[in-house]
Scaffold this active site. Structure first.
Site, PDB file in Angstrom:
ATOM      1  N   ASP A  22       0.787  -1.251   0.000  1.00 39.77           N
ATOM      2  CA  ASP A  22       0.000   0.000   0.000  1.00 39.77           C
ATOM      3  C   ASP A  22       0.819   1.302   0.000  1.00 39.77           C
ATOM      4  O   ASP A  22       0.499   2.224   0.763  1.00 39.77           O
ATOM      5  CB  ASP A  22      -0.951   0.008   1.205  1.00 39.77           C
ATOM      6  CG  ASP A  22      -2.015  -1.087   1.133  1.00 39.77           C
ATOM      7  OD1 ASP A  22      -1.993  -1.877   0.177  1.00 39.77           O
ATOM      8  OD2 ASP A  22      -2.854  -1.141   2.050  1.00 39.77           O
ATOM      9  N   LYS A 125      -7.181  -4.923  -3.028  1.00 35.27           N
ATOM     10  CA  LYS A 125      -7.957  -5.449  -1.898  1.00 35.27           C
ATOM     11  C   LYS A 125      -8.849  -4.369  -1.328  1.00 35.27           C
ATOM     12  O   LYS A 125      -8.566  -3.171  -1.500  1.00 35.27           O
ATOM     13  CB  LYS A 125      -7.004  -5.969  -0.817  1.00 35.27           C
ATOM     14  CG  LYS A 125      -6.101  -4.871  -0.270  1.00 35.27           C
ATOM     15  CD  LYS A 125      -5.118  -5.401   0.747  1.00 35.27           C
ATOM     16  CE  LYS A 125      -4.192  -4.298   1.226  1.00 35.27           C
ATOM     17  NZ  LYS A 125      -4.880  -3.166   1.893  1.00 35.27           N
ATOM     18  N   CYS A 170      -2.064  -2.818   7.711  1.00 35.20           N
ATOM     19  CA  CYS A 170      -1.968  -3.762   6.591  1.00 35.20           C
ATOM     20  C   CYS A 170      -0.705  -4.618   6.623  1.00 35.20           C
ATOM     21  O   CYS A 170      -0.758  -5.794   6.250  1.00 35.20           O
ATOM     22  CB  CYS A 170      -2.144  -3.025   5.273  1.00 35.20           C
ATOM     23  SG  CYS A 170      -3.857  -2.448   5.090  1.00 35.20           S
TER      24      CYS A 170
HETATM   25  C1  VGL Z   1      -4.623   0.665   5.677  1.00 31.58           C
HETATM   26  C2  VGL Z   1      -6.168   1.617   7.050  1.00 31.58           C
HETATM   27  C3  VGL Z   1      -7.130   1.510   6.078  1.00 31.58           C
HETATM   28  C4  VGL Z   1      -3.207   0.219   5.498  1.00 31.58           C
HETATM   29  C5  VGL Z   1      -5.576   0.545   4.688  1.00 31.58           C
HETATM   30  O1  VGL Z   1      -2.747   0.137   4.350  1.00 31.58           O
HETATM   31  O2  VGL Z   1      -2.547  -0.055   6.526  1.00 31.58           O
HETATM   32  N1  VGL Z   1      -4.941   1.185   6.855  1.00 31.58           N
HETATM   33  N2  VGL Z   1      -6.822   0.981   4.890  1.00 31.58           N
END
Ligand code: VGL
Ligand code: ZN
Length: 221
Positions: A22, A125, A170
């Site tokens: 991410d 995702k 994540c």
């Molecule tokens: C994430 C919060 C919401 C992450 C993704 O990548 O850690 N955290 N969506």
């Protein structure tokens, strides 16, 4: 922290995989869910990704990919604010977030300095309207699969390294699920950053209990 980092010298081989979690604009400076100092990891992630690719290992990127009005957003729940806890809603939580990583938006794009050309696989995702997905393997309902496990299996990988954002969400959930599936899991600690000190502390504890090892970029030979 130093005493928690393994001292192993790591030689990457073709049964290794690197999951880069991410590294998207919304989690970086100026983004709607910016992780403090997240931008600092990009250069190191690129160099580690290159090392994996050149060693015949697999490089996997994940991309948080929510539809507008996703149920993980506080804005989708009356009277709720970003970072409020939420329980009792299957597939969502433990936290509600500001709107982020909306499919096709600039915030969902990878950072322009991230070398996405290294990718063998990009896994998206969190695209089911009512299910969040912190983990790269299993979504937050505990049953919906992202498909990554099948890829790891069919690529005959056995050792998985994980870096990226955010360490306490994540990265942590991905590492726990991967070790639970029976892989040898290592988190590249200096190529992660977390959202909050408290949850980073808890995540590190959980990872240690689960047998996940921490390393740094300098461990790789
Ligand atoms: C994430 C919060 C919401 C992450 C993704 O990548 O850690 N955290 N969506
Ligand atoms: Zn998200």
């Amino acid at each position: 922290m130093d005493n928690l980092i393994a001292r192993d010298k790591i030689k990457i081989n073709s049964n290794d995989g690197l999951i880069i979690v991410d590294i998207q604009n919304d989690f970086l400076t100026g983004g709607s869910l910016a992780v403090t100092d997240g931008n600092q990891i990009i250069e190191g992630v690129n160099s580690l990704g290159l090392k994996f690719k050149e060693s015949g290992a697999r490089v996997i990127f994940t991309q948080d990919w929510h539809p507008p009005g996703h149920w993980s957003f506080a804005s989708a729940h009356q009277g709720k604010n970003p970072f409020d806890p939420i329980d009792k809603v299957k597939g969502i939580g433990p936290i509600l977030w500001p709107d982020h990583c909306i499919q096709g938006s600039q915030g969902a794009n990878f950072h322009e300095e991230l070398d996405v050309s290294l990718a063998h696989l990009i896994i998206r995702k969190g695209y089911h309207q009512k299910i969040d997905s912190y983990s790269a393997i299993l979504e937050n309902d505990g049953e919906t699969e992202t498909g990554l496990e099948g890829y790891l299996k069919s690529s005959k990988l056995n050792r998985i390294f994980i870096c990226g954002l955010a360490l306490d969400y994540c990265v942590n959930f991905s590492a726990i699920d991967t070790v639970t599936k029976g892989y040898d899991v290592w988190v590249v600690y200096d190529l992660t950053r977390g959202i909050s000190d408290q949850s980073v502390h808890e995540a590190i504890h959980q990872m240690q209990e689960a047998g996940i090892k921490l390393v740094e970029l300098s461990n790789f030979v």
